[in-house]
Enzyme design. Structure first.
Site, PDB file in Angstrom:
ATOM      1  N   ASN A  53      -2.098   0.409   6.761  1.00  0.00           N
ATOM      2  CA  ASN A  53      -1.536  -0.818   7.329  1.00  0.00           C
ATOM      3  C   ASN A  53      -0.686  -1.620   6.345  1.00  0.00           C
ATOM      4  O   ASN A  53      -0.588  -2.842   6.452  1.00  0.00           O
ATOM      5  CB  ASN A  53      -2.646  -1.662   7.978  1.00  0.00           C
ATOM      6  CG  ASN A  53      -3.707  -2.076   6.993  1.00  0.00           C
ATOM      7  OD1 ASN A  53      -3.604  -1.802   5.799  1.00  0.00           O
ATOM      8  ND2 ASN A  53      -4.733  -2.758   7.479  1.00  0.00           N
TER       9      ASN A  53
ATOM     10  N   THR B 257      -5.344  -6.908  10.898  1.00  0.00           N
ATOM     11  CA  THR B 257      -5.669  -5.632  10.245  1.00  0.00           C
ATOM     12  C   THR B 257      -5.163  -4.443  11.056  1.00  0.00           C
ATOM     13  O   THR B 257      -4.556  -3.522  10.500  1.00  0.00           O
ATOM     14  CB  THR B 257      -7.204  -5.514  10.071  1.00  0.00           C
ATOM     15  OG1 THR B 257      -7.682  -6.688   9.403  1.00  0.00           O
ATOM     16  CG2 THR B 257      -7.576  -4.277   9.290  1.00  0.00           C
TER      17      THR B 257
ATOM     18  N   LYS C  17       0.815  -1.219   0.000  1.00  0.00           N
ATOM     19  CA  LYS C  17       0.000   0.000   0.000  1.00  0.00           C
ATOM     20  C   LYS C  17       0.851   1.274   0.000  1.00  0.00           C
ATOM     21  O   LYS C  17       2.054   1.233   0.264  1.00  0.00           O
ATOM     22  CB  LYS C  17      -0.934  -0.032   1.216  1.00  0.00           C
ATOM     23  CG  LYS C  17      -1.994  -1.147   1.154  1.00  0.00           C
ATOM     24  CD  LYS C  17      -2.945  -1.059   2.344  1.00  0.00           C
ATOM     25  CE  LYS C  17      -4.030  -2.132   2.264  1.00  0.00           C
ATOM     26  NZ  LYS C  17      -4.969  -2.044   3.425  1.00  0.00           N
TER      27      LYS C  17
ATOM     28  N   PHE D 182     -15.309   4.008   7.056  1.00  0.00           N
ATOM     29  CA  PHE D 182     -13.950   4.406   6.652  1.00  0.00           C
ATOM     30  C   PHE D 182     -13.725   4.308   5.140  1.00  0.00           C
ATOM     31  O   PHE D 182     -12.606   4.503   4.667  1.00  0.00           O
ATOM     32  CB  PHE D 182     -12.919   3.539   7.389  1.00  0.00           C
ATOM     33  CG  PHE D 182     -13.128   2.044   7.225  1.00  0.00           C
ATOM     34  CD1 PHE D 182     -12.733   1.379   6.076  1.00  0.00           C
ATOM     35  CD2 PHE D 182     -13.735   1.309   8.229  1.00  0.00           C
ATOM     36  CE1 PHE D 182     -12.933   0.025   5.908  1.00  0.00           C
ATOM     37  CE2 PHE D 182     -13.947  -0.062   8.079  1.00  0.00           C
ATOM     38  CZ  PHE D 182     -13.537  -0.698   6.911  1.00  0.00           C
TER      39      PHE D 182
HETATM   40  P1  DAT Z   1      -7.859  -6.627   5.839  1.00  0.00           P
HETATM   41  O1  DAT Z   1      -7.089  -5.621   5.015  1.00  0.00           O
HETATM   42  O2  DAT Z   1      -7.028  -7.151   6.994  1.00  0.00           O
HETATM   43  O3  DAT Z   1      -8.448  -7.734   5.010  1.00  0.00           O
HETATM   44  P2  DAT Z   1     -10.549  -5.498   6.035  1.00  0.00           P
HETATM   45  O4  DAT Z   1     -10.859  -6.265   4.796  1.00  0.00           O
HETATM   46  O5  DAT Z   1     -11.461  -5.675   7.206  1.00  0.00           O
HETATM   47  O6  DAT Z   1      -9.059  -5.836   6.550  1.00  0.00           O
HETATM   48  O7  DAT Z   1     -10.488  -3.943   5.717  1.00  0.00           O
HETATM   49  C1  DAT Z   1      -9.900  -3.492   4.506  1.00  0.00           C
HETATM   50  C2  DAT Z   1      -9.080  -2.280   4.809  1.00  0.00           C
HETATM   51  O8  DAT Z   1      -9.919  -1.217   5.279  1.00  0.00           O
HETATM   52  C3  DAT Z   1      -8.043  -2.463   5.930  1.00  0.00           C
HETATM   53  O9  DAT Z   1      -6.846  -3.077   5.480  1.00  0.00           O
HETATM   54  C4  DAT Z   1      -7.817  -1.047   6.350  1.00  0.00           C
HETATM   55  C5  DAT Z   1      -9.218  -0.435   6.238  1.00  0.00           C
HETATM   56  N1  DAT Z   1      -9.909  -0.511   7.529  1.00  0.00           N
HETATM   57  C6  DAT Z   1     -10.471  -1.611   8.098  1.00  0.00           C
HETATM   58  N2  DAT Z   1     -11.003  -1.335   9.298  1.00  0.00           N
HETATM   59  C7  DAT Z   1     -10.777   0.009   9.508  1.00  0.00           C
HETATM   60  C8  DAT Z   1     -11.059   0.923  10.573  1.00  0.00           C
HETATM   61  N3  DAT Z   1     -11.715   0.516  11.653  1.00  0.00           N
HETATM   62  N4  DAT Z   1     -10.654   2.200  10.428  1.00  0.00           N
HETATM   63  C9  DAT Z   1     -10.001   2.627   9.324  1.00  0.00           C
HETATM   64  N5  DAT Z   1      -9.695   1.815   8.279  1.00  0.00           N
HETATM   65  C10 DAT Z   1     -10.069   0.521   8.374  1.00  0.00           C
END
Ligand code: DAT
Ligand code: MG
Length: 140
Positions: free
Chosen positions: A114, A93, A11, A59
């Site tokens: 992240n 995450t 990213k 988000f």
């Molecule tokens: P992952 O990337 O571990 O699969 P996800 O699919 O739940 O996680 O979410 C996709 C992305 O969205 C994650 O990498 C970062 C963002 N994200 C997730 N939860 C968030 C939050 N609570 N606040 C801000 N960004 C968030």
């Protein structure tokens, strides 16, 4: 376990800090092989399409803006159980919850910024690989 392919994205927060090589080394050390790779700069609309599954989350806007804020490196990783292995190497995450030695524990700035994306299941891996790559670009 079967040989799988999964979609990885390094990213903007990581490409900006010149961490691409360190992150790829973690994938390779875990036995994952890079079978396709390119550096691209997504538009907010392309980021929104990729993350459409999160469109209703609070988000989402921030996520799309972040993913379009700098170049990303999109890759296809191949190996035994590649989908879950990649998720293990990435870590949770939220970097505060990520296990020691994982990419997110070492490099992520926050839950939003992240450092890496990885597909979460065989069906999403297939769709996400097809979103970025043609069959001709996958060189195992
Ligand atoms: P992952 O990337 O571990 O699969 P996800 O699919 O739940 O996680 O979410 C996709 C992305 O969205 C994650 O990498 C970062 C963002 N994200 C997730 N939860 C968030 C939050 N609570 N606040 C801000 N960004 C968030
Ligand atoms: Mg996800």
């Amino acid at each position: 376990m079967a040989v799988e392919r999964t979609l990885s994205i390094i990213k903007p927060d990581a490409t900006e800090r010149n961490l691409t090589g360190k992150i790829v080394a973690k994938f390779e050390d875990a036995g994952l092989r890079v079978v396709a790779s390119k550096r691209i700069h997504l538009t907010p609309a392309q980021a929104g399409q990729f993350y459409a599954v999160h469109a209703e989350r609070p988000f989402y806007g921030e996520l799309c803006e972040f993913m379009a804020s700098a170049p990303v490196v999109v890759q296809v990783l191949e190996g035994e159980g590649a989908i879950s292995k990649n998720r293990e190497v990435m870590g949770a995450t939220n970097p505060a919850d990520a296990a020691e030695g994982t990419i997110r524990a070492e490099f992520a700035k926050s839950v939003g910024e992240n450092s890496v994306h990885g597909s979460d299941a065989p069906e999403t891996a297939k769709e996400e690989i097809a979103f970025f790559f043609s069959g001709l670009e996958l060189v195992g």
